[in-house]
Design a protein around this motif. Sequence first.
Motif, PDB file in Angstrom:
ATOM      1  N   LEU A 110       0.723  -1.362  -0.152  1.00 15.98           N
ATOM      2  CA  LEU A 110       0.140  -0.060   0.015  1.00 15.98           C
ATOM      3  C   LEU A 110       0.966   1.165  -0.044  1.00 15.98           C
ATOM      4  CD1 LEU A 110      -2.754  -0.546   2.608  1.00 15.98           C
ATOM      5  CD2 LEU A 110      -2.816  -1.217   0.261  1.00 15.98           C
ATOM      6  N   GLY A 134       0.319   5.698   0.272  1.00 15.62           N
ATOM      7  CA  GLY A 134      -0.289   6.836  -0.031  1.00 15.62           C
ATOM      8  C   GLY A 134      -1.931   6.562   0.353  1.00 15.62           C
ATOM      9  N   LEU A 135      -2.371   5.671   1.252  1.00 15.20           N
ATOM     10  CA  LEU A 135      -3.790   5.318   1.764  1.00 15.20           C
ATOM     11  C   LEU A 135      -3.598   5.972   3.054  1.00 15.20           C
ATOM     12  CD1 LEU A 135      -5.115   2.109   0.509  1.00 15.20           C
ATOM     13  CD2 LEU A 135      -5.412   4.351  -0.443  1.00 15.20           C
ATOM     14  N   PHE A 169      -8.363   3.769   5.239  1.00 14.89           N
ATOM     15  CA  PHE A 169      -8.898   3.015   4.278  1.00 14.89           C
ATOM     16  C   PHE A 169      -9.274   1.470   4.752  1.00 14.89           C
ATOM     17  CE2 PHE A 169      -9.922   4.498  -0.026  1.00 14.89           C
ATOM     18  CZ  PHE A 169      -9.596   5.725  -0.026  1.00 14.89           C
ATOM     19  N   VAL A 217      -8.822  -2.174   3.427  1.00 14.40           N
ATOM     20  CA  VAL A 217      -8.524  -2.993   2.392  1.00 14.40           C
ATOM     21  C   VAL A 217      -8.946  -4.496   2.603  1.00 14.40           C
ATOM     22  CG1 VAL A 217      -6.747  -3.792   0.643  1.00 14.40           C
ATOM     23  CG2 VAL A 217      -6.763  -1.416   1.460  1.00 14.40           C
ATOM     24  N   LEU A 219     -12.162  -5.220  -1.652  1.00 16.30           N
ATOM     25  CA  LEU A 219     -12.917  -4.181  -1.467  1.00 16.30           C
ATOM     26  C   LEU A 219     -12.022  -2.999  -0.790  1.00 16.30           C
ATOM     27  CD1 LEU A 219     -15.683  -2.503  -0.653  1.00 16.30           C
ATOM     28  CD2 LEU A 219     -15.324  -3.549   1.556  1.00 16.30           C
ATOM     29  N   ILE A 220     -11.801  -1.846  -1.436  1.00 18.29           N
ATOM     30  CA  ILE A 220     -11.010  -0.869  -1.065  1.00 18.29           C
ATOM     31  C   ILE A 220     -11.980   0.364  -0.735  1.00 18.29           C
ATOM     32  CG2 ILE A 220      -9.071   0.573  -1.525  1.00 18.29           C
ATOM     33  CD1 ILE A 220      -8.294  -1.481  -3.465  1.00 18.29           C
ATOM     34  N   CYS A 221     -12.118   0.750   0.481  1.00 23.17           N
ATOM     35  CA  CYS A 221     -13.018   1.762   0.726  1.00 23.17           C
ATOM     36  C   CYS A 221     -12.469   2.622   1.878  1.00 23.17           C
ATOM     37  CB  CYS A 221     -14.430   1.342   0.634  1.00 23.17           C
ATOM     38  SG  CYS A 221     -15.139   0.609   2.253  1.00 23.17           S
ATOM     39  N   PRO A 222     -12.891   3.858   2.014  1.00 25.75           N
ATOM     40  CA  PRO A 222     -12.606   4.578   3.229  1.00 25.75           C
ATOM     41  C   PRO A 222     -13.264   3.919   4.467  1.00 25.75           C
ATOM     42  CG  PRO A 222     -13.257   6.130   1.463  1.00 25.75           C
ATOM     43  CD  PRO A 222     -13.672   4.758   1.057  1.00 25.75           C
ATOM     44  N   GLU A 263     -16.771   5.262   5.169  1.00 25.52           N
ATOM     45  CA  GLU A 263     -17.899   4.756   4.147  1.00 25.52           C
ATOM     46  C   GLU A 263     -18.319   3.432   4.414  1.00 25.52           C
ATOM     47  OE1 GLU A 263     -19.300   7.009   2.219  1.00 25.52           O
ATOM     48  OE2 GLU A 263     -17.978   8.594   2.594  1.00 25.52           O
TER      49      GLU A 263
END
Lengths: 352, 352
Positions: A310, A312-313, A316, A318, A326-329, A332
């Motif tokens: 990873l 720059g996340l 999040f 993962v 699934l990749i999401c904040p 969210e």
Amino acid sequence: MAGGIGSRFWPVSRLSHPKQFIDILGTGKTLIQQTYERFTRTVPKENIFIVTNDIYTGLVKEQLPELNEAQILAEPIMRNTAPCIAYGCYKISQINPNACVIIAPSDHLILDTEGFVHAINLSLQTAASNDCLITLGIKPSRPDTGYGYIQFNSVILDKDFHKVKSFTEKPNIDLAKTFIQSGEFLWNAGIFVWSVKNIIKAFKQHLPEINDVFKEGENVYNTAGEQEFIQKAYYQCTNISIDYGIMEKADNVYVLPSEFGWSDLGTWASVYDLIDKDYVGNAVLPSERVIMYDSSNCMVNVPKGKVVILQGLHDFIVVENNNTLLICPRSEEQNVKQVVADVKQRFGQEFI
Amino acid sequence: MAGGIGSRFWPVSRLSHPKQFIDILGTGKTLIQQTYERFTRTVPKENIFIVTNDIYTGLVKEQLPELNEAQILAEPIMRNTAPCIAYGCYKISQINPNACVIIAPSDHLILDTEGFVHAINLSLQTAASNDCLITLGIKPSRPDTGYGYIQFNSVILDKDFHKVKSFTEKPNIDLAKTFIQSGEFLWNAGIFVWSVKNIIKAFKQHLPEINDVFKEGENVYNTAGEQEFIQKAYYQCTNISIDYGIMEKADNVYVLPSEFGWSDLGTWASVYDLIDKDYVGNAVLPSERVIMYDSSNCMVNVPKGKVVILQGLHDFIVVENNNTLLICPRSEEQNVKQVVADVKQRFGQEFI
């Protein structure tokens, strides 16, 4: 109770393999295995019954091989907690009409087993000798808007049990803060203790139609005809929760304020809160082959052995399971239910 | 030339399966297959030779089953382009000392095959009848800092060929802009055309040690002893490119300004530029099971059939291959070489 489908943890939980059958915290045991072990500390193994959906009985047998067939109650369709509890209690009543029972979800986390066993034993004593329905209330540590709340009043039973005044489903944040400040509210853990006599009485009074359905089977529970009877019975039941159908209506409900490190593990956020994080807030389970560059407050949950890089996340999630990523904040993640609906619509039932 | 390891496309390219053997644009054919087909348009199949590393000969045979064993030249170790070209040219010279050859990388993209074939045919004619070394120069469309540049002067050969004045490795952006504005610079595509006589003469003059090594094998090329000879020969060679070793030094180098939709596909950015994107700039290949919410300018490259859900990602690359997942900003992709080094150090050689 092990019949839920837990779509909030998709894609780790799947329709075919829901949350209770997953080792979601990476402890080496699935949630239902942890729950089973916890109960062996307070009741004989042969007195533990699992109510689950027909399609999960294989998973239950696989994960709890000590159980015999008669201890697994299979529901043909999902009908929420009221029919599930009616079935279990009528079946146990046929074995022992004086039994007291503990009803609990199979997919919650309890860190302090001693505290839990203590609360259960107290509750069993009180339930055995009083005309009451007991629910365990968790002393709240924050104004969580994801939980239901139980308000109690000053009427006391057996020193520790408070009469319940009201139930409130997930409140907004302002209301939740008010609840916490008042000192009169506890989190609803969905763990109940009562005698089968008292709960059947409550079904008669508050959910007579469901009671009629399961009363009709009095002579077939624990016989060869049980499964066939249940197949038909469930289709006659409405979908209703025990909270809405009975707890909110009955006037003999008492709550035991408790503290035993409870979480309903309802969201990835709750899992993230519970697991070990490094000094920039990254949490990884169960893979050990994750490298993060310029990343913080992320949670990575991928199959063992998977290599993940990873960069720059921040904040999040993962998550990967079963060839689905699934990749999401983190903020969210309530959206996961919508995601699951979209995936089902676009790619088909087999992907959820 | 098919001996490169292409680590910039890790984890899609692997040490064991580098870029030339991958269908990186999702066209249905790998880059070496596309290159081979392109050359069948201008030379007889039996005249096509592949120089690759020993460990990739299996991949070459698998992807180009038409070739016979003698057309695959195996290098025991990587020694850059000069030894590779010396080997190939000495071997062909032994078959036909008057041959003209085309040297090309196997992992570049060329969209306009007609234009390419035309440039090659022109170059072959000029190379056959002049004492010159020809390189194809691509008319630049932007001040790309990832390419090498060729400066030409006003001396013309055979109408279309310009005398080369200088070579410049990857310039900074200001220099690149100056190059473009001057109109005197072309991109170095690494595609060469010459007679084996002329290139051997150049090796004698500019890389005499490498020339001595390969000249010694004159009587064993195309015999049973070739492979054993080459095994030893490579260990006597220094690691040096044909550009640095000969092209920058020789005074008979000519360039043909060309346009045939060329890209060296050197970075994910170049792939992203070439593939179809939706109206918010997201590009997906080859999976069709990707859903993006609130995401833009992302490139997703995962195995076919994989379900991917992205939310809240902008200008990211999400690449998976061989149980390895890379998530990084598009602007950080130069970092992939460092990532590969870190992965090798932390998890071992088998992961790169």
